[in-house]
Design an enzyme around this catalytic site. Structure first.
Site, mmCIF file in Angstrom:
data_model
loop_
_atom_site.group_PDB
_atom_site.id
_atom_site.type_symbol
_atom_site.label_atom_id
_atom_site.label_comp_id
_atom_site.label_asym_id
_atom_site.label_seq_id
_atom_site.Cartn_x
_atom_site.Cartn_y
_atom_site.Cartn_z
ATOM 1 C CG ASP A 66 88.929 54.569 64.062
ATOM 2 O OD1 ASP A 66 88.903 55.244 63.005
ATOM 3 O OD2 ASP A 66 88.206 53.575 64.233
ATOM 4 C CD GLU A 69 88.097 48.732 70.179
ATOM 5 O OE1 GLU A 69 87.076 48.394 69.540
ATOM 6 O OE2 GLU A 69 88.071 49.542 71.117
ATOM 7 C CE LYS A 107 83.244 45.538 45.005
ATOM 8 N NZ LYS A 107 83.043 46.830 44.286
ATOM 9 C CG ASP A 140 79.163 41.538 60.918
ATOM 10 O OD1 ASP A 140 80.240 42.168 61.056
ATOM 11 O OD2 ASP A 140 78.393 41.720 59.964
ATOM 12 C CG ASP A 196 85.143 47.368 55.039
ATOM 13 O OD1 ASP A 196 84.913 46.265 54.491
ATOM 14 O OD2 ASP A 196 84.905 48.453 54.491
#
Length: 222
Positions: free
Chosen positions: A75, A50, A128, A160, A124
């Site tokens: 992470d 993950e 941009k 999402d 994220d």
């Protein structure tokens, strides 16, 4: 989260047997577990990653559902995955591990064809244009995934962000890569895998409360 709380979590991570926190130099200089993760887990079960695991909800949730697979959350924010690491220890889940490092270094951490599956949950979207290089499904990242995945290995993107969903599908199509499944609203449209519906992250629940649709794509990079 207060600085004292973060420090406490960092210190507790140091005591967790399921947390590995190498320096960047240790990773790029010859990571000892690269190509040898079976020695860490003491089995030859499939390895699932993950990436950008956050609190580790998917790492732990999948580990509970699939005890015959090994799950590794990655992470750079150790104070976040502290929660998942602690839950895995308290829940006696030997098939869970967390690594504190940059995701772009995964080809230094895993050997060729060592990974069976990759999950990317609510990254994220880096909307941009100048942030394109940071999108976790851009062409550069896909090439990194290809290096560590088995030939039949899969990548799962749950987000999402309609932008991220569409961007990824468009890129996959342009590169001629195989899309195994795509759904732009997993809770309204039938057919999503159970693990997509039954495991929900902290942020996912917030998005659902706001009525945002959750999308999912499963694809191959080989």
């Amino acid at each position: 989260m207060g600085s004292k709380n973060k420090l406490k979590r960092f210190q507790e991570n140091e005591t967790f047997s399921n947390v590995i926190q190498p320096t960047r130099e240790e990773v790029v200089g010859g990571f000892p577990l690269k190509g040898k993760w079976n020695t860490h887990f003491k089995n030859d079960n499939p390895i699932v990653l993950e990436l950008g695991c956050g609190k580790g909800e998917y790492t732990v949730g999948l580990a509970k559902k699939f005890p015959n697979k090994n799950f590794i959350g990655i992470d750079i924010k150790g104070a976040r995955f502290w929660k998942g690491a602690k839950e895995a220890i308290e829940g006696d889940l030997p098939n869970v591990c967390f690594i504190r490092t940059q995701i772009e270094l995964i080809d230094h951490i895993f050997g060729a064809a060592e990974v069976s599956e990759i999950w990317i949950t609510f990254p994220d979207p880096q909307i941009k244009y100048k942030r394109t290089k940071h999108r976790m499904t851009n062409a550069t990242f896909l090439e990194r995934y290809k290096q560590v995945l088995k030939p039949e290995g899969t990548v799962n993107l749950k987000t999402d962000s309609e932008f991220m969903h569409g961007y990824t599908l468009g890129l996959l199509h342009g590169l001629g890569l195989e899309v195994l499944y795509a759904n732009h609203d997993v809770y309204k449209n039938e057919g999503s895998p159970k693990e997509v519906l039954e495991i929900q992250t902290f942020y996912e629940n917030q998005y659902l409360e706001k009525g945002k649709p959750i999308t999912f794509v499963r694809f191959r990079v080989n």
